[in-house]
Design a protein around this motif. Structure first.
Motif, PDB file in Angstrom:
ATOM      1  N   ILE A 183       0.845  -1.203   0.000  1.00  0.00           N
ATOM      2  CA  ILE A 183       0.000   0.000   0.000  1.00  0.00           C
ATOM      3  C   ILE A 183       0.876   1.247   0.000  1.00  0.00           C
ATOM      4  CG2 ILE A 183      -1.579   1.327   1.467  1.00  0.00           C
ATOM      5  CD1 ILE A 183      -2.873  -1.396   2.198  1.00  0.00           C
ATOM      6  N   GLU A 185      -0.811   4.363  -0.540  1.00  0.00           N
ATOM      7  CA  GLU A 185      -1.868   5.362  -0.278  1.00  0.00           C
ATOM      8  C   GLU A 185      -2.010   6.387  -1.413  1.00  0.00           C
ATOM      9  OE1 GLU A 185      -3.934   4.447   1.643  1.00  0.00           O
ATOM     10  OE2 GLU A 185      -3.256   3.904   3.665  1.00  0.00           O
ATOM     11  N   GLN A 186      -1.411   6.130  -2.570  1.00  0.00           N
ATOM     12  CA  GLN A 186      -1.602   6.992  -3.739  1.00  0.00           C
ATOM     13  C   GLN A 186      -2.308   6.191  -4.840  1.00  0.00           C
ATOM     14  OE1 GLN A 186      -0.609  10.242  -3.796  1.00  0.00           O
ATOM     15  NE2 GLN A 186       0.138  10.049  -1.700  1.00  0.00           N
ATOM     16  N   VAL A 189      -4.213   1.833  -2.472  1.00  0.00           N
ATOM     17  CA  VAL A 189      -4.627   2.513  -1.241  1.00  0.00           C
ATOM     18  C   VAL A 189      -5.373   1.578  -0.292  1.00  0.00           C
ATOM     19  CG1 VAL A 189      -4.801   4.767  -2.387  1.00  0.00           C
ATOM     20  CG2 VAL A 189      -6.828   3.304  -2.272  1.00  0.00           C
ATOM     21  N   SER A 190      -5.368   1.952   0.992  1.00  0.00           N
ATOM     22  CA  SER A 190      -6.275   1.349   1.960  1.00  0.00           C
ATOM     23  C   SER A 190      -7.482   2.288   2.020  1.00  0.00           C
ATOM     24  CB  SER A 190      -5.598   1.265   3.335  1.00  0.00           C
ATOM     25  OG  SER A 190      -5.467   2.565   3.869  1.00  0.00           O
ATOM     26  N   GLY A 193      -6.410   6.006   2.188  1.00  0.00           N
ATOM     27  CA  GLY A 193      -6.092   6.674   0.921  1.00  0.00           C
ATOM     28  C   GLY A 193      -7.334   6.856   0.065  1.00  0.00           C
ATOM     29  N   ALA A 194      -8.256   5.889   0.143  1.00  0.00           N
ATOM     30  CA  ALA A 194      -9.471   5.970  -0.682  1.00  0.00           C
ATOM     31  C   ALA A 194     -10.378   7.116  -0.241  1.00  0.00           C
ATOM     32  CB  ALA A 194     -10.237   4.653  -0.611  1.00  0.00           C
ATOM     33  N   LEU A 197      -8.499  10.533  -2.300  1.00  0.00           N
ATOM     34  CA  LEU A 197      -7.987  10.564  -3.682  1.00  0.00           C
ATOM     35  C   LEU A 197      -8.232  11.954  -4.277  1.00  0.00           C
ATOM     36  CD1 LEU A 197      -9.260   7.098  -5.030  1.00  0.00           C
ATOM     37  CD2 LEU A 197      -6.942   7.698  -4.253  1.00  0.00           C
ATOM     38  N   VAL A 295      -6.276   2.876  -9.988  1.00  0.00           N
ATOM     39  CA  VAL A 295      -6.106   2.841  -8.530  1.00  0.00           C
ATOM     40  C   VAL A 295      -6.674   1.514  -8.012  1.00  0.00           C
ATOM     41  CG1 VAL A 295      -6.833   3.894  -6.333  1.00  0.00           C
ATOM     42  CG2 VAL A 295      -6.190   5.365  -8.244  1.00  0.00           C
ATOM     43  N   LEU A 297      -7.910  -0.405  -4.434  1.00  0.00           N
ATOM     44  CA  LEU A 297      -8.232  -0.298  -3.003  1.00  0.00           C
ATOM     45  C   LEU A 297      -8.120  -1.677  -2.373  1.00  0.00           C
ATOM     46  CD1 LEU A 297      -9.507   0.768  -0.343  1.00  0.00           C
ATOM     47  CD2 LEU A 297     -11.745   0.619  -1.446  1.00  0.00           C
TER      48      LEU A 297
END
Ligand code: FAD
Ligand code: NAD
Length: 513
Positions: A183, A185-186, A189-190, A193-194, A197, A295, A297
């Motif tokens: 992860i 986070e860009q 993401v977890s 990060g979600a 965005l 992306v 998740l």
């Protein structure tokens, strides 16, 4: 700084408790019961004020833990506002409202979410002052069963002594097994990060069709992403969902544009040329495929968080899943240390942690406490909302319990009709012999239509299953029968009449179906 005399109770961890669950509630309740309390919260912070009535420790520098900072609250802000955006775009015309020029301002939507979080954080600071809770910014670590050191955010250490501890250190994102997905986070993401965005991803792949996957997948789908949810199991919604509800839920979300790959296990993800390439295979093995996303998740669950606590110094034991072991009075393996919330057994829910926080402190004060684990509701805040409490049909069958099922569709409810909602139902499960309510399952009505049809047919407002489930929780808590509910007057025209009619159907017959 060190308190001149030991506290009665020190609560370690206050992420969530600082808004509603676990530690914060435990601390305030303890103060109300006249116990001297120190709260040790990783993210709470200020200077130690020795000898005041209550205190807490928090290393983040803002109050509220997972739920307030990166969980319940910001996700519900994004769910609510993305729904309004989606509805304004697609649903208003058929309601006689013409709107033109609707466009997304993601920056402002994210700012609204951040404002909700910071406003609530300030509210907690006020509650702290009101309840005379000191808090110490820093991370707690056990020195002995009655003493912790706190690494202060401002530098230095503080020692806190107490007669009783309540551990409420919560949970963290489960990392992908084997480290094959990292992860950042860009792009990968977890949930954290979600929630932040900065651009709507063209293609979002969600690993895990549990609550986080469905809530955050819905948000970005409404804002324009093409969302594919990959789920290992044969159904969505995570643990405890009724199978009939899960099937209808998946149908409705599919019609809204989400794609699902069930019985599929993601194996790895690799970043290349600005995209993420995922490898997945059938859960039963064989048949490998590749997916591409802008992306990804990762939402495959959360695990208990005890890092840096030095539990060995306190003699507190974990089970083989890393959860702190407790008995039915929240006692850990060390007598004066209790534990509540995500870091121990049970569903990882804010209101569950809150109930436990109050009960644990009541046990300390009086030797009595109460949490009814059969009456902890679950709500998925998608559109439509899905909510349940108590047992599912499949659980009761496995237990060999005889039961009646009463079901009432929102399509036959007058308020749902006036709201232009047509799908979804209330299902009440009652014990055959006694008519006692054992389970309630609600999927809010929704005129779910394919994305391309939305502008013609619109999206509904949707019955609010998350609010309606409260009546089911109360019924189970009070040991009500289906007939008790059926004979209780429900205002007309309200969605809650569907609840009454489902109860009627469980013990006799519904009127309107
Ligand atoms: P936490 O809230 O995790 O708090 C633990 C705190 O302890 C943290 O602040 C941590 O920093 C602190 N801490 C840890 N170690 C130390 C230490 N050594 N010293 C000092 N402090 C320490 N639940 C719901 O019921 N409804 C929802 O809608 C919902 N939405 C969610 C959405 C998302 C995206 C996520 C991730 C979770 C959501 N949850 C929801 C789950 C909910 O957030 C948790 O169940 C809840 O926060 C658990 O509360 P807790 O008090 O056990 O732990
Ligand atoms: P979850 O356990 O609900 O769902 C994770 C899903 O991922 C499961 O269905 C699992 O089968 C699947 N999975 C695991 N490994 C996989 C793989 N390799 N490939 C494909 N699928 C895989 O976990 P979550 O959604 O991450 O949520 C974590 C916790 O947060 C939950 O316990 C939930 O209670 C809490 N939460 C609650 C709310 C709410 O109350 N509204 C909202 C968000 C989070």
């Amino acid at each position: 700084a060190t308190a001149s005399e030991p506290y009665d109770v020190v609560v370690i961890g206050g992420g969530q408790w600082a808004h509603s669950p676990g530690g914060y509630v435990a601390a305030i309740k303890a103060a109300q019961l006249g116990l001297r309390v120190s709260m040790s919260l990783l993210w709470l912070g200020s200077q130690t004020k020795p000898c005041s009535q209550t205190a807490c420790v928090e290393k983040r520098g803002s109050l509220g833990g997972t739920c307030l900072n990166v969980g319940c609250i910001p996700s519900k802000a994004m769910l609510n506002n993305s729904h309004i955006y989606h509805q304004t775009q697609h649903d208003l015309k058929r309601r006689g409202i013409d709107v033109t020029g609707v466009s997304l301002n993601l920056e402002n939507m994210l700012a609204a979410k951040d404002n909700a979080v910071s406003g609530l954080t300030k509210g907690i600071e006020f509650l702290f002052k009101q309840n005379k809770v000191d808090y110490i910014k820093g991370a707690a670590s056990f020195v002995s069963p009655t003493k912790i050191t706190v690494d202060l955010l401002d530098g230095g250490k503080s020692e806190v002594e107490t007669k009783n501890f309540v551990i409420a250190t919560g949970s963290e994102v489960t990392p992908f097994p084997g480290g094959s997905i990292q992860i950042d986070e860009q792009q990968i993401v977890s949930s954290t990060g979600a929630l932040a965005l900065q651009k709507v991803p063209e293609k979002l792949v969600v690993i895990g069709g549990g609550i986080i996957g469905l809530e955050m997948g819905s948000v970005w789908s409404r804002l324009g992403s093409e969302v594919t949810v990959v789920e290992f199991l044969g159904g969505i919604g995570g643990a405890g969902i009724d199978e009939e509800v899960a099937k209808q839920f998946q149908r409705l979300l599919t019609k809204q544009g989400l794609k699902f790959k069930l019985n599929t296990k993601v194996l790895s993800a690799e970043k290349q040329d600005g995209k993420v390439h995922l490898k997945a295979e059938s859960a039963k093995g064989g048949k490998e495929e590749t997916l591409e996303a802008n992306v990804v998740l990762v939402a495959i669950g959360r695990r208990p968080y005890v890092e840096g606590l030095n539990l060995a110094a306190a003699g507190v034991e974990l089970d083989n899943r890393g959860r702190i072991i407790i008995d039915d009075q929240f006692n850990t393996s060390t007598k004066n240390i209790k534990c509540i919330g995500d870091v121990t057994f049970g569903p990882m829910l804010a209101h569950k942690a809150e109930e436990e926080g109050i009960a644990a402190v009541e046990y300390i004060k009086s030797g009595h406490g109460h949490v009814n684990y059969n009456a902890i509701p679950s709500v998925v805040y998608t559109h439509p909302e899905v909510a349940w409490v108590g047992k599912t049909e499949q659980e009761l069958k496995a237990e060999g319990v005889q039961f009646n099922v009463g079901k009432f569709n929102f399509s036959a409810n007058s308020r749902a009709k006036t709201n232009l909602d047509s799908e979804g139902f209330v299902k009440i499960i009652a014990e055959k012999e006694t008519d006692k309510v054992l389970g309630v399952h609600i999927i809010g009505g929704s005129l779910a239509v394919k994305r391309m049809e939305i502008s013609d047919l619109g999206l509904p407002l949707g019955p609010n299953a998350g609010e309606m489930i409260g009546e089911g929780v109360l019924a189970i808590e009070y040991g009500a029968s289906a007939e008790d509910i059926a004979r209780t007057s429900h205002a007309h025209p309200t969605l809650s009449e569907a609840f009454k009619e489902a109860a009627m159907a469980a013990y006799s017959k519904a009127i309107h179906m």
